[in-house]
Each structure stands twice: as structure tokens, then as C-alpha cells.
Enzyme design. Structure first.
Site, short mmCIF file in Angstrom:
data_model
loop_
_atom_site.label_atom_id
_atom_site.label_comp_id
_atom_site.label_asym_id
_atom_site.label_seq_id
_atom_site.Cartn_x
_atom_site.Cartn_y
_atom_site.Cartn_z
N SER A 142 0.82 -1.22 0.00
CA SER A 142 0.00 0.00 0.00
C SER A 142 0.85 1.26 0.00
CB SER A 142 -0.90 0.01 1.23
OG SER A 142 -0.08 0.02 2.39
N LEU A 202 2.85 2.13 2.45
CA LEU A 202 2.99 2.66 3.81
C LEU A 202 4.17 1.99 4.54
CD1 LEU A 202 -0.81 2.81 4.82
CD2 LEU A 202 0.62 4.66 3.92
N ASP A 217 12.36 5.23 3.92
CA ASP A 217 11.37 4.42 4.66
C ASP A 217 11.96 3.84 5.94
OD1 ASP A 217 9.92 5.04 2.44
OD2 ASP A 217 9.97 3.02 1.58
#
Ligand code: GLA
Length: 373
Positions: free
Chosen positions: A122, A124, A171
């Protein structure tokens, strides 16, 4: 005993050794997209969703990996930790083990159970979250002596080398170094960073999931990285720069014509202006100017759509639907793009109505409902 502990004992059995719990969140990126591998500024922050891990020492040299989200249990001898396609998701934590070994550490046997609520694929950062929670767990339980920043860098290296995914540092940095109620203003080349308090006043972020899997995301991602490298090689003949983000917008406009291809000009333009927008977004946040922040988000989306070309029909439909709602003052895709999630800056009191109208508008066009967090 919590549910995860019960599940741990069901899968791995009982032992005198206690299992220890860890948690690492996922992230959104507020602004600064496709900038980390161009050495510039990004502004991610953590979200409530994330990955929990329970780990227990075994006293031998076997590692077992299980997840409440997946059906397969992976068992490996720690004397031979290698990527195996059949191991699927477990390659992320295995890569962490391997890279700790390559640093010279002996990793003794352990059982680890993961449980996450970040939807896979997704955008995320579910992969960064499982990598960093593994790193944190092994580092603590086996007293390896890494600082969090070392674990962040090890996790990125593992994703690049062991898993073969050519991501930047954003990330892993965001999920490892993030704090509640603050964004991280990170310079991806020097790794200098500053926490920026997330005082959004009357507004809040809504995360919207297109529920479109990011097919081809890896190959397109690498293509964009290649475009940036080619643009840099050409532009650095005109002016001495080490990164595209070393150019301010004015300086870029002066030499943009030296790029022979239209596509390369657009890619570079996105990088230069997006990097500049991150600095402006930090100023807007610090000044409490939510409308300015919202406008920067929307400009970022337009640049990612038209110049960088990483949005796609689903993300554009979702962002357009959000922007048509009067309670929303800015919206953009977040993460790599090609599907995945978008964020919207929305008036706090109107979030429920916003979610409903946007979901309806999206479903009407796309044929299935988006996720709203
Ligand atoms: C993915 C990568 C990051 C970053 C973003 C785009 O999330 O993992 O390193 O490049 O895409 O900003």
C-alpha cells in the site's frame, strides 16, 4: 496473556525462556517524493499502524519465522542464510540476519512471530517496518550494540542487496527514527535531520488507499532512477553538481535546455521543484500556515502526475475526489506511487463526511471502494 503471546506459544511451543515484544510503525511521506535517492530533503512521519514482533531465544542455531498475517512458517539453519523466492515475506527478516552476520556478528537460534496491520503493497512501508522491527529485536535480545541509525542503514542495505529492491533510505529511516506527533525533516545525503512538530491546527491527515496493487512498481521505480542518473550526468556538464537536488529552481531553469530529451527535462524538473517544496512545507508547518502546506501537497501531486509520471488512474481519481471536497485543503499520493496510498489534509470536524463522499466518488469511477485511515 495477550493474543500474540498465545499465538506464539501455539506455533512455537512452550519454553522456559521468555518471549520479548517489539513494535515498529509504518510511515507516510508528507512531501519530498522520489527525492531520497536524489540526495535531497524528505518529510515523512510515522503512522499508528505497524509491525509487532515477539522473539525468543532457542539455544541452538536454527531460526524460525512466522506471521499471523501469512500461513507459511519458515525454518532456516543460521549457518546458511540465503534469499529463497519460496520463503516470500520471510526474506525481509532473513536479510537482516544475514547483514548482521556480514557485520561479523554470530546470531544464535531464535523463534520470531510477526503481526502487522499495515496493508501490504500500500506504500505505507510494511517492508521497512518488518525489517526494522527484526533488527531492533535481534539487536536487543542478543546485545549486538547497534545504534538505531546503524540498524536503519543495515535495513536499507539488506533490502537493496539481499532482497534486490533498489529503495532509498527514507522508509527505514522514518520507521526507525520516527517520533509521535513529529515529522522528520531529513536530508538523505548527509542524514542530517530535525524533528518538526506536527501542529496541524484545525486539520488532520487522512490516509486513503487506492487498493490498487503496485504492479510493475519495481521496474518503473528503477526506470525513474535511471532517468535521474542520466539527467544528472548531462546537467553536471553544464554546472558542477553531485545531485539533481543540488540545483535550486532558478539555476535549473537556466540549464534545463541542455537536456536533449523532453522526458528527462520533466523528470529533473520534478526533482528540483519537489526538493524546494519540502523546504517550503517545513516553513509552512513552522508558521502554522496549513493552507500553504495544503497547496504544496497538491502541487507535489501534479508534478508527480505530469512530470514524474508515477501516479496512475486510481491515485489521480482518489486525489481529485479529495480535492473536490471543500473540507480538504490539499492532497497527494505518498510513497513510490503506481497505486498504493494518498494523503489528504482535511478539517478535523469534517473527516467522517469527507471519507464517505470521497469513497463514494472513487467507487463510482473505479468500481471498488478505497480504504480510509
Ligand atoms: C519507496 C522507496 C523510498 C522512496 C519512495 C519514493 O517508498 O522505498 O526509498 O524512494 O518510494 O519517494
Amino acid at each position: 496473556m495477550g493474543d500474540l503471546t498465545k499465538e506464539f506459544h501455539r506455533i512455537f511451543g512452550d519454553s522456559r525462556e521468555e518471549a520479548v515484544a517489539f513494535f515498529v510503525p509504518g510511515r507516510i511521506n508528507i512531501i519530498g517524493e522520489h527525492i531520497d535517492y536524489n540526495g535531497g530533503y524528505v518529510l515523512p512521519c510515522t503512522i499508528k499502524m505497524g509491525t509487532s514482533a515477539l522473539i525468543r531465544k532457542r539455544g541452538d542455531s536454527t531460526a524460525r519465522f512466522a506471521s499471523t498475517n501469512m500461513s507459511n512458517l519458515v525454518e532456516i539453519p543460521l549457518g546458511h542464510v540465503a534469499y529463497e523466492a519460496g520463503h516470500g515475506w520471510a526474506n525481509y527478516p532473513k536479510g537482516i540476519v544475514r547483514h548482521m552476520q556480514l557485520d561479523g556478528h554470530t546470531i544464535p537460534g531464535f523463534d520470531i512471530l510477526f503481526s502487522g496491520d499495515i496493508p501490504n503493497g500500500s506504500g505505507l512501508s510494511s517492508s521497512a517496518s518488518i525489517e526494522v522491527v527484526t533488527a531492533k529485536a535481534l539487536n536487543t535480545v542478543f546485545s549486538l550494540g547497534y545504534e538505531m541509525i546503524d540498524l536503519v542503514q543495515l535495513a536499507q542495505k539488506s533490502e537493496n542487496v539481499f532482497c534486490g529492491v533498489n529503495c532509498g533510505i527514507m522508509d527505514q529511516f522514518a520507521v526507525g527514527m520516527g517520533r509521535e506527533d513529529a515529522a522528520i525533516y531529513l536530508h538523505c545525503d548527509t542524514l542530517d535531520f530535525k524533528y518538526i512538530p506536527l501542529n496541524l491546527g484545525e486539520y488532520t491527515f487522512v490516509v486513503m488507499n487506492t487498493h490498487k496493487r503496485r504492479e510493475l512498481a519495481d521496474s518503473k521505480y528503477n526506470e525513474r532512477r535511471g532517468d535521474c542518473e542520466r539527467a544528472l550526468a548531462l546537467l553536471s556538464k553544464a554546472t558542477p553538481i553531485k545531485q539533481l537536488t543540488g540545483l535550486a529552481p532558478d539555476a535549473f531553469e537556466e540549464i534545463a535546455h541542455t537536456l536533449p530529451e523532453e522526458t528527462l527535462r520533466r523528470r529533473a524538473r520534478h526533482v528540483v521543484y519537489e526538493n524546494h517544496r519540502v523546504k517550503q512545507a517545513v516553513q509552512a508547518l513552522e508558521a502554522g500556515d496549513m493552507h500553504a502546506l495544503g497547496q504544496l501537497l497538491t502541487q507535489s501531486h501534479i508534478s508527480l502526475r505530469d512530470d514524474y509520471e508515477v501516479t496512475g488512474f486510481e491515485l489521480d481519481t482518489l486525489v481529485d475526489a479529495a480535492l473536490q471536497n471543500p473540507a480538504c485543503i490539499g492532497a497527494r499520493m505518498t510513497g513510490a506511487g503506481f497505486g498504493g496510498c494518498a494523503i489528504a489534509l482535511v478539517e478535523k470536524g469534517k473527516v467522517d463526511a469527507f471519507k464517505q463522499t470521497v469513497a463514494e466518488a472513487y467507487e463510482k469511477v473505479i468500481g471498488y471502494a478505497p480504504g480510509m485511515y
